[in-house]
Write a protein that holds these residues in place. Structure first.
Motif, PDB file in Angstrom:
ATOM      1  N   ILE A 168      -3.536  59.896  -3.697  1.00  0.00           N
ATOM      2  CA  ILE A 168      -2.421  60.339  -2.865  1.00  0.00           C
ATOM      3  C   ILE A 168      -2.178  59.304  -1.767  1.00  0.00           C
ATOM      4  O   ILE A 168      -3.098  58.932  -1.028  1.00  0.00           O
ATOM      5  N   ILE A 169      -0.950  58.826  -1.696  1.00  0.00           N
ATOM      6  CA  ILE A 169      -0.553  57.883  -0.651  1.00  0.00           C
ATOM      7  C   ILE A 169       0.246  58.674   0.373  1.00  0.00           C
ATOM      8  O   ILE A 169       1.427  58.988   0.171  1.00  0.00           O
ATOM      9  N   ASP A 170      -0.408  59.046   1.470  1.00  0.00           N
ATOM     10  CA  ASP A 170       0.292  59.838   2.491  1.00  0.00           C
ATOM     11  C   ASP A 170       0.625  58.971   3.695  1.00  0.00           C
ATOM     12  O   ASP A 170       0.403  57.755   3.690  1.00  0.00           O
ATOM     13  N   ILE A 171       1.151  59.587   4.741  1.00  0.00           N
ATOM     14  CA  ILE A 171       1.599  58.827   5.911  1.00  0.00           C
ATOM     15  C   ILE A 171       0.424  58.147   6.612  1.00  0.00           C
ATOM     16  O   ILE A 171       0.570  57.063   7.181  1.00  0.00           O
ATOM     17  N   ASN A 172      -0.763  58.766   6.540  1.00  0.00           N
ATOM     18  CA  ASN A 172      -1.947  58.128   7.119  1.00  0.00           C
ATOM     19  C   ASN A 172      -2.283  56.833   6.392  1.00  0.00           C
ATOM     20  O   ASN A 172      -2.670  55.837   7.010  1.00  0.00           O
ATOM     21  N   TYR A 173      -2.162  56.855   5.067  1.00  0.00           N
ATOM     22  CA  TYR A 173      -2.456  55.664   4.266  1.00  0.00           C
ATOM     23  C   TYR A 173      -1.456  54.554   4.590  1.00  0.00           C
ATOM     24  O   TYR A 173      -1.835  53.391   4.770  1.00  0.00           O
ATOM     25  N   LEU A 174      -0.174  54.907   4.679  1.00  0.00           N
ATOM     26  CA  LEU A 174       0.857  53.916   5.002  1.00  0.00           C
ATOM     27  C   LEU A 174       0.661  53.368   6.412  1.00  0.00           C
ATOM     28  O   LEU A 174       0.876  52.178   6.667  1.00  0.00           O
ATOM     29  N   TYR A 175       0.251  54.239   7.312  1.00  0.00           N
ATOM     30  CA  TYR A 175      -0.029  53.821   8.688  1.00  0.00           C
ATOM     31  C   TYR A 175      -1.189  52.827   8.727  1.00  0.00           C
ATOM     32  O   TYR A 175      -1.155  51.831   9.467  1.00  0.00           O
ATOM     33  N   SER A 176      -2.207  53.077   7.890  1.00  0.00           N
ATOM     34  CA  SER A 176      -3.366  52.164   7.854  1.00  0.00           C
ATOM     35  C   SER A 176      -2.953  50.799   7.322  1.00  0.00           C
ATOM     36  O   SER A 176      -3.488  49.770   7.750  1.00  0.00           O
ATOM     37  N   ILE A 177      -1.989  50.757   6.369  1.00  0.00           N
ATOM     38  CA  ILE A 177      -1.481  49.477   5.872  1.00  0.00           C
ATOM     39  C   ILE A 177      -0.790  48.727   7.002  1.00  0.00           C
ATOM     40  O   ILE A 177      -1.016  47.531   7.212  1.00  0.00           O
ATOM     41  N   PHE A 178       0.042  49.461   7.747  1.00  0.00           N
ATOM     42  CA  PHE A 178       0.743  48.843   8.877  1.00  0.00           C
ATOM     43  C   PHE A 178      -0.248  48.293   9.895  1.00  0.00           C
ATOM     44  O   PHE A 178      -0.113  47.162  10.368  1.00  0.00           O
ATOM     45  N   MET A 179      -1.269  49.078  10.232  1.00  0.00           N
ATOM     46  CA  MET A 179      -2.240  48.649  11.228  1.00  0.00           C
ATOM     47  C   MET A 179      -3.054  47.458  10.740  1.00  0.00           C
ATOM     48  O   MET A 179      -3.378  46.550  11.506  1.00  0.00           O
TER      49      MET A 179
END
Length: 680
Positions: A171-182
């Motif tokens: 599951i790719i959720d908003i936390n995962y996308l946020y970690s990519i950004f960070m």
């Protein structure tokens, strides 16, 4: 620092802006933006594609196939698009995964035979059926994308089976996308746990610490099997795609002389941001990136995966460099990658991230204002985003008032990502078959073209180049809208239709030995009515041509990737008489280019003088000392030595443009050689 909530709001705004400016559904923009992020970090290959199929009990929105690891990924999503972060519940998860499984099962039963051959879903269903028939799938991966947050009640989803084939869930959720950004805008992304002996290399450098280690074939296999393309340094990921046959020499050594592998092979070069050691062993590596050794990794992986060879006796040397300054992580990794890749042919595009092109585009995007229009009194910029997340990151430490001003001056719908720029440029450059191959292939071609252009003329990226580039982006977006709204469009092959339509317009103008005047598009920030009308005609003609490939051709998506498809399409003739006022002749273009070059030479001269004058005198004293030691002065001409000596001694109060250029070049040369200013 950007919070999760701020990131979520920016993410939704990106989707809204993208969908409005390109005429896409929000769901389509959501899918594309997330998949692009996943591709950048190696979670998807550059072959991922959108393919929508919805039927009672089954559902899919896209797919990806990792040929090397034989992993087939099916993608679905739950797009909430609410201002507040929603929770992806266990019920949501079960429904989405069950529908994906059902779709896979239908494909194995021959679903493709019931679908239209012109649909994206046909290609997907046919591929699953064919791959399974030929034992080309070792694992299914079911991927659910969401802008929500996964419920805390789900910590792990056990593997399942689809027709006796292992199926894992992610599951790719908003936390995962946020970690990519960070991770892209700060530090840290993933850890690799292992246990390999090492020797610490003694060094006086404050930038990095190096280690020499030895791992066996099984360890390298397991690491790549788990992390895939995440291991590969992003700038050379396309170069290290693991395509083609296994290098016969390496394979033969693995099979017949595994004990000699260490002696025969150069091993791998890697970087990291942190390591943990214990009792002479490296036990954990953070942000592990292989920057050289793709062939080695590929050969070892394929030897076990495909040829079932024993790789346990293979020993691989590893040179690992750990960057000390996290802020310089990207620059450090890219530099190590560039200098490590000397034994294999590497494309110019592989190190495009260091190209002056990006600096030029960024400078122009900050400096050039868009004319006000529609009664608005607010002037704006087009924001060039070299690295995903720059737009949001530049607002991280602004006050609320300054952030509001930034967003007014840099509206979200005027953001240009480098991969989108590559699509619009290559389409106009009459390479639609390259654009149709996917983002990475397309960007590689664009990077090579720009690098060649800069090698021939380092002043090529001018203010006019920037304005024209923006105009081409506008043309691309407007053409997407035309296709999406057309009555003949059947929700398939929009991307190919757009690329080929723009290329055809460019081709017809090119054949007439004329040039398109993009000034009107830039001035109005939209396409003139007569150009919109022409594009409506072109897109319809192109769509009908590409969706009717010749007998014996592959499916439509594959046909569009071939140069023969472009050769077929560019024979279409369109009357461009209605837009003849938008053309320029060769003499006009030559005059403009000469004027732009002179203006840019003046700008560069002023910038260089400013750099020299603004740089502290202590740095020039240290630079002179650097060149006077270790025989470095022998690399300087008498004139260079004289100017540097006099300026460092304060005998030149205000250097001329020529003197400044000499000093600037000496400064940059020393930096490239590893010289650093020592601050007391």
């Amino acid at each position: 620092m950007i919070t999760l909530e701020e990131f979520h709001q920016d993410f939704l705004q990106s989707i809204l802006s993208d969908s409005e400016s390109r005429g896409l559904l929000k769901a389509q923009s959501f899918f594309e933006l997330v998949c692009e992020d996943l591709m950048q970090v190696g979670d998807l290959t550059n072959e991922y594609a959108m393919a929508e199929f919805i039927k009672t009990g089954s559902e899919v929105y896209g797919y990806d196939y990792d040929e090397n690891r034989k992993i087939f990924t099916l993608i679905n999503f739950q797009f909430f698009q609410n201002d507040e972060i929603e929770t992806l519940t266990k019920q949501h998860v079960n429904i989405k995964f069950n529908r994906l499984k059902k779709f896979a099962e239908l494909c194995m039963e021959g679903l493709y035979s019931d679908l239209e051959e012109t649909s994206d879903a046909y290609s997907l269903a046919f591929n699953i059926h064919r791959f399974m028939q030929n034992n080309l799938v070792d694992k299914f991966r079911l991927l659910v994308l969401t802008d929500g947050k996964l419920t805390k009640s789900i910590s792990q989803i056990p593997n399942d089976l689809i027709s006796d084939t292992v199926c894992e869930h992610q599951i790719i959720d908003i936390n995962y996308l946020y970690s990519i950004f960070m991770s892209e805008n700060s530090s840290g992304s993933y850890d690799i746990e292992l246990n390999i002996p090492y020797i610490k290399v003694i060094s006086s450098s404050s930038e990095y610490q190096s280690y020499l280690g030895i791992m066996d074939g099984e360890q390298l296999f397991e690491i790549y099997d788990e992390f895939g393309q995440k291991l590969l340094e992003q700038n050379v990921r396309t170069f290290l795609q693991f395509r083609g046959g296994v290098n016969k020499g390496i394979r033969n050594t693995i099979q017949y002389k595994p004990d000699m592998f260490f002696a025969y092979n150069n091993g791998i070069t890697a970087t990291a941001t942190q390591v943990e050691t214990r009792d002479g062993f490296i036990t954990k590596i953070t942000d592990f990136q292989i920057v050289n050794g793709g062939q080695t990794t590929s050969a070892i992986y394929a030897a076990k995966k495909n040829s079932k060879l024993d790789i346990s006796k293979v020993s691989i040397q590893m040179k690992l460099s750990v960057v000390n300054n996290i802020d310089k992580k990207s620059e450090f990794v890219s530099s190590v990658s560039q200098y490590a890749n000397t034994q294999n042919k590497v494309n110019k595009s592989d190190f495009f991230s260091n190209s002056p092109f990006h600096k030029e585009m960024k400078d122009y995007s900050k400096r050039i204002w868009v004319a006000t229009r529609g009664g608005s009194q607010k002037r704006t910029h087009w924001f060039y985003e070299r690295v995903r997340g720059e737009y949001l990151n530049e607002q991280a430490y602004l006050t609320p008032a300054k952030k509001k001003q930034f967003q007014i001056e840099n509206p979200k719908n005027q953001l240009i990502e480098k991969t989108f720029l590559a699509k619009s440029e290559n389409s106009w450059d009459r390479k639609p078959h390259i654009v149709s191959k996917g983002a990475q292939y397309n960007f590689e071609e664009f990077a090579n073209s720009v690098t060649d252009m800069l090698e021939k003329n380092h002043l090529a990226i001018t203010e006019n180049y920037f304005r024209d580039a923006v105009a081409k982006v506008i043309l691309f977006r407007e053409t997407e809208k035309i296709v999406s709204k057309a009555t003949w469009y059947e929700n398939a092959f929009r991307a190919q239709t757009v690329a080929y339509s723009i290329a055809l317009l460019s081709h017809i103008i090119y054949k007439k030995n004329l040039f398109f005047n993009f000034n009107r598009v830039w001035d109005d920030q939209r396409l003139p009515i007569e150009l919109l009308d022409i594009m409506k005609i072109i897109t319809k003609e192109v769509y009908e041509r590409i969706t009717n490939p010749p007998p014996g051709a592959a499916n439509i998506a594959q046909w569009c990737k071939k140069e023969s498809c472009w050769n077929d399409v560019n024979r279409i003739d369109i009357d461009l008489e209605p837009i003849k006022k938008m053309f320029k002749n060769k003499e006009e273009v030559k005059y403009e280019q000469k004027s732009e070059k002179q203006l840019k030479e003046l700008d560069n001269g002023i910038e260089i003088q400013a750099f020299v004058i603004q740089t502290n005198i202590e740095e020039w004293i240290q630079l002179y000392g650097y060149y006077m030691t270790n025989n470095n002065y022998k690399s300087l001409t008498i004139t260079q030595r004289d100017i540097l000596k006099k300026y460092s001694e304060g005998r030149i109060s205000f250097p001329s443009e020529k003197q400044s250029k000499v000093l600037y070049n000496l400064f940059q040369k020393a930096v490239k050689e590893g010289w650093e200013v020592v601050y007391s």
